[in-house]
Design an enzyme around this catalytic site. Structure first.
Site, short mmCIF file in Angstrom:
data_model
loop_
_atom_site.label_atom_id
_atom_site.label_comp_id
_atom_site.label_asym_id
_atom_site.label_seq_id
_atom_site.Cartn_x
_atom_site.Cartn_y
_atom_site.Cartn_z
N CYS A 2 54.86 13.58 12.34
CA CYS A 2 54.08 14.04 13.40
C CYS A 2 53.60 12.84 14.33
O CYS A 2 53.44 11.66 13.70
CB CYS A 2 52.68 14.87 13.10
SG CYS A 2 53.40 16.38 12.32
N ARG A 27 60.17 8.78 15.22
CA ARG A 27 59.47 9.38 13.82
C ARG A 27 59.85 10.53 13.41
O ARG A 27 59.75 11.05 12.26
CB ARG A 27 57.88 9.44 14.12
CG ARG A 27 57.13 7.91 14.22
CD ARG A 27 55.69 8.22 14.72
NE ARG A 27 54.96 8.89 13.71
CZ ARG A 27 54.04 8.20 13.15
NH1 ARG A 27 53.59 6.96 13.37
NH2 ARG A 27 53.22 8.96 12.26
N TRP A 76 56.30 17.68 13.19
CA TRP A 76 57.44 17.77 11.96
C TRP A 76 56.68 19.02 10.96
O TRP A 76 55.92 18.33 10.24
CB TRP A 76 57.48 16.21 11.46
CG TRP A 76 58.63 16.24 10.59
CD1 TRP A 76 60.12 16.12 10.76
CD2 TRP A 76 58.67 16.37 9.20
NE1 TRP A 76 60.65 16.04 9.77
CE2 TRP A 76 59.88 16.14 8.72
CE3 TRP A 76 57.60 16.33 8.14
CZ2 TRP A 76 60.29 16.11 7.09
CZ3 TRP A 76 57.91 16.48 6.83
CH2 TRP A 76 59.36 16.10 6.37
N ASN A 102 47.60 15.18 12.65
CA ASN A 102 48.51 14.71 11.70
C ASN A 102 47.99 14.96 10.44
O ASN A 102 46.77 14.49 10.32
CB ASN A 102 48.88 13.38 11.94
CG ASN A 102 49.74 13.20 13.12
OD1 ASN A 102 50.06 13.96 13.83
ND2 ASN A 102 49.95 11.96 13.56
N GLY A 103 48.58 15.24 9.55
CA GLY A 103 48.25 15.30 7.96
C GLY A 103 48.18 16.71 7.66
O GLY A 103 49.01 17.71 8.17
N GLU A 482 71.94 2.22 -1.85
CA GLU A 482 71.66 2.17 -0.53
C GLU A 482 72.74 2.84 0.34
O GLU A 482 72.59 3.75 1.03
CB GLU A 482 71.42 1.07 0.11
CG GLU A 482 70.77 0.84 1.71
CD GLU A 482 69.72 1.63 1.97
OE1 GLU A 482 69.14 2.37 1.14
OE2 GLU A 482 69.60 1.89 3.21
N LYS A 486 72.35 6.32 2.51
CA LYS A 486 72.82 6.43 4.01
C LYS A 486 73.72 7.54 4.24
O LYS A 486 73.44 8.16 5.12
CB LYS A 486 73.36 5.19 4.34
CG LYS A 486 72.50 3.98 4.85
CD LYS A 486 71.47 4.16 5.97
CE LYS A 486 70.00 4.75 5.29
NZ LYS A 486 69.05 3.83 4.82
N GLU A 489 71.99 10.89 3.62
CA GLU A 489 71.07 11.42 4.72
C GLU A 489 71.60 11.63 6.24
O GLU A 489 71.15 12.40 7.07
CB GLU A 489 69.82 10.68 4.87
CG GLU A 489 70.12 9.19 5.32
CD GLU A 489 68.91 8.23 5.45
OE1 GLU A 489 68.86 7.08 5.14
OE2 GLU A 489 67.53 8.96 5.66
N HIS A 505 80.75 7.66 -19.17
CA HIS A 505 79.66 8.31 -19.70
C HIS A 505 79.33 9.51 -18.84
O HIS A 505 78.25 10.19 -19.59
CB HIS A 505 78.28 7.57 -20.02
CG HIS A 505 78.58 6.29 -20.66
ND1 HIS A 505 78.79 6.35 -22.18
CD2 HIS A 505 78.46 4.94 -20.43
CE1 HIS A 505 79.08 4.89 -22.55
NE2 HIS A 505 78.99 4.11 -21.53
N LYS A 597 60.46 9.81 10.13
CA LYS A 597 60.12 8.47 9.92
C LYS A 597 58.62 8.71 9.61
O LYS A 597 57.85 9.37 10.02
CB LYS A 597 60.26 7.74 11.13
CG LYS A 597 60.52 6.16 10.94
CD LYS A 597 61.82 5.76 10.48
CE LYS A 597 61.46 5.27 9.06
NZ LYS A 597 62.65 5.15 8.11
C1 F6R Z 1 65.98 6.13 4.62
C2 F6R Z 1 64.75 5.89 5.03
C3 F6R Z 1 63.56 6.36 3.87
C4 F6R Z 1 62.26 5.38 3.94
C5 F6R Z 1 61.41 5.80 2.95
C6 F6R Z 1 60.12 4.89 3.11
O1 F6R Z 1 66.86 5.64 5.57
O2 F6R Z 1 64.42 5.71 6.16
O3 F6R Z 1 64.12 6.38 2.75
O4 F6R Z 1 62.98 4.16 3.63
O5 F6R Z 1 60.89 7.10 3.54
O6 F6R Z 1 59.62 4.68 4.02
P1 F6R Z 1 58.68 3.44 4.66
O7 F6R Z 1 59.48 1.92 4.44
O8 F6R Z 1 58.31 3.65 5.87
O9 F6R Z 1 57.78 3.50 3.58
#
Ligand code: F6R
Length: 602
Positions: A2, A27, A76, A102-103, A482, A486, A489, A505, A597
């Site tokens: 949010c 976000r 969100w 927010n929260g 990583e 990617k 997601e 294994h 985000k």
């Molecule tokens: C993946 C991604 C998330 C963030 C995670 C931590 O592409 O963006 O895995 O890395 O939510 O977020 P921050 O870095 O803001 O603590």
């Protein structure tokens, strides 16, 4: 997650709140809304599931936008379905008060029952609605909006950043508790936002609300108070210069531009930080204790930031020979902490609740906390002993790409500087690492050039694959992890990362004819055997980072030893492949489903 914006000032309040919402779109959100007070005392209230752009139409219908106070929100969903009715701003019974929040309100059900018993009518299923009714209940003649809000939040448990609009008077009141909120003044107006990026083009400086601060804004300007008494406004922070440096480029999606920007980001970080490595100036300048007085390094974070942390940890352990742990922030609660631990908390947003909760669980006098963040005024930054800016600039795509490169390089520079300050690490290995570090921007640029075409082709070849494996060994493993993150997601396809040695294994059972298996080649010769195990079962290996010499038509695989943080440039094709596949599958690469985000709920 949010996002909140608000403005009170001479004119165009709704337009300002809406423009700020646009800057918060990155976000991630599923609905958006705005409420504003017109000069004649009437209210504009619009909510939509069609994105912030749809609010432009409503705001554009305002004659010359003469609104003087407005609040806006991107939601969100956590409590209550995604619907226009559940979108903020939420309204009280009398159509006078509007709230953005927010929260999470943990005791919302009990409060709702009590408020309904007292005659309040609820219009939504969301926890946040209790706030607007509590403020309505607290507002009596002689009680200002700020005091009513302060009273209302005494009933809440959970976390909140809240702004209330009194549409009759045009006053705003804001408060926060465990969720970020900033306040800024410029051009005769007052702004609120949950993220400095929302208002960065409008203001030069801002203040951060500490837990339970209340700021009320009316015709007399902003007034700060805390539980009944007035208090001095919090200190001013300059808007970080990177807050305005959003990636631009030739792609229609932000993620593509953010991937392409990575050589530039790598150069920016190295130009800023590498001069302070060799003499330990960078480390000492952060006020960090000598590594001679540290028994253990603990690096913590979530998701991509955790992966960046694992890469950085390699510098302390492989090069510095220091006991080093990497910790999943959401699992830290039961950790046993040794004294003399240096904690490095990595978070792009600096607001990730799991990371902040992890810090809560540190025992008193646990040692030093260094925050590595893209938001130096964030809660994480304010709660840490030292802060380093990872200099990635605003990221708009939800999936982390350029912030990963920036976090790894920032952390590597700091770690190398710490080792230099304490005169630790084999000098030949340190020199090799410094050379590799200096070459990183070119290596990242070369990876972009080399893999652009092949990644598009690979995505076409594997568009129907239902699952992918990612393998690596040693310092390469974190890049495999990583790559898998990617891919899942963005494409919503299954992707698993494993240490290549673990294949036999269990995971090898997944491999059949055509199974795509990415191998991050960090030069470990044992990978050849791992690859043979896959190809023998018909799996299709895509090897990233191998160095091959062609001698008279015969391919010779060259061994190599990479830097202590591993083959960073290998993440580039993995990011590119994930994006190409997702585009081919018609996914929204900037806003993957279910993700947001800045995850401010734990
Ligand atoms: C993946 C991604 C998330 C963030 C995670 C931590 O592409 O963006 O895995 O890395 O939510 O977020 P921050 O870095 O803001 O603590």
């Amino acid at each position: 997650m949010c996002g909140i914006t608000a403005y009170r000032g001479p004119t165009a309040a709704a337009s300002r709140a809406r423009n700020a919402l646009e800057r918060l779109e990155y976000r991630g959100y599923d609905s958006a809304g705005i409420a504003a007070r017109r000069p004649d005392g009437s209210t504009m209230h619009a909510r939509t599931l069609s994105g912030v752009a749809a609010l432009a139409v409503v705001v554009g219908e305002e004659p010359a936008d003469a609104t003087t106070a407005a609040i806006g929100h991107t939601r969100w969903a956590t409590h209550g379905e995604v619907s226009e009715a559940n979108a903020h701003p939420l309204e009280d019974c009398g159509g006078r008060l509007y709230v953005v929040h927010n929260g999470i309100i943990d005791n919302a059900d009990a409060l709702r029952a009590r408020l309904v018993g007292a005659g309040h009518r609820f219009a939504t299923g969301v926890d946040s609605e209790v706030i607007v009714h509590l403020v309505e209940q607290a507002q009596r003649p002689g009680v200002g909006l700020g005091d009513a809000l302060a009273d209302a939040v005494t009933h809440l448990s959970g976390s909140w950043a809240v702004v209330v609009l009194d549409a009759r008077s045009g006053a705003l009141a804001a408060t926060a508790h465990g969720s970020p909120l900033i306040c800024a003044e410029a051009g005769g107006g007052t702004f609120f936002a949950s993220d400095v990026g929302a208002i960065a083009p409008e203001v030069d400086e801002f203040r951060v609300l500490e837990d339970d601060d209340v700021v009320e804004v009316d015709a007399a300007g902003p007034r700060w108070h805390r539980s009944g008494g007035s208090c001095r406004p919090r200190g001013l922070w300059p808007v970080p210069r990177t807050a305005l440096l959003a990636s631009t480029g030739r792609h229609r999606d932000h993620m593509g531009n953010e991937i392409d920007e990575q050589p530039l980001i790598a150069r920016r970080v190295l130009e800023a930080l590498s001069p302070g490595i060799a003499d330990g100036r960078l480390w000492r300048g952060l006020g960090l204790p000598s590594l001679d007085g540290i028994d253990r390094v603990a690096v913590l974070g979530c998701g991509t930031s955790l992966h960046a942390g694992r890469a950085v940890a390699g510098v302390f352990s492989r090069l510095g020979g220091m006991p080093t742990r990497t910790l999943v922030a959401s699992e830290v609660a039961h950790e046993v902490w040794e004294p003399r631990t240096l904690v490095i908390a990595i978070s792009q947003s600096g607001e990730t609740a799991d990371v902040l909760r992890a810090l809560d669980s540190l025992p008193p006098r646990h040692g030093t906390v260094l925050a590595l963040t893209n938001n130096t005024s964030s809660t994480l930054a304010r709660r840490s002993d030292a802060v380093i800016d990872c200099l990635a600039g605003p990221k708009v795509g939800v999936a982390a790409t350029k912030t990963f490169i920036a976090q790894v390089l920032t952390g590597v520079c700091v770690a190398l500087s710490g080792l230099a300050a304490a005169d630790r690490g084999d000098s030949a290995c340190v020199d090799a690492d410094l050379r590799a570090l200096a070459a990183t921007p070119d290596a990242v640029a070369a990876a972009l050039d080399t893999w652009r075409g092949p990644c598009a082709q690979l995505a076409a070849d594997h568009a129907r694959a239902s699952g992918f494996l990612f393998l690596g060994r040693g310092a390469g493993l974190v890049y495999a992890a990583e790559g898998a993150l990617k891919l899942k997601e963005l494409s919503y396809r299954w992707a698993e990362a494993h240490p290549a040695g673990e294949l036999k294994h269990g995971p090898l059972a997944l491999v059949t004819t055509g199974t795509p298996v990415f191998v991050v080649d960090n030069g470990d010769p044992r990978l050849d055997v791992d690859i043979a195990e896959v190809t023998a079962r018909g799996g299709r290996v895509i090897r990233i980072g191998e160095r091959v010499l062609n001698v008279g038509g015969v391919a010779l695989h060259l061994p190599r030893t990479g830097p202590s943080w591993g083959p960073l440039e290998s993440v580039i094709p993995l990011q590119m492949f994930a994006r190409e596949l997702a585009l081919r599958l018609h996914r929204n690469v900037d806003k993957p489903r279910n993700l947001a985000k800045s995850v401010t709920v734990s």
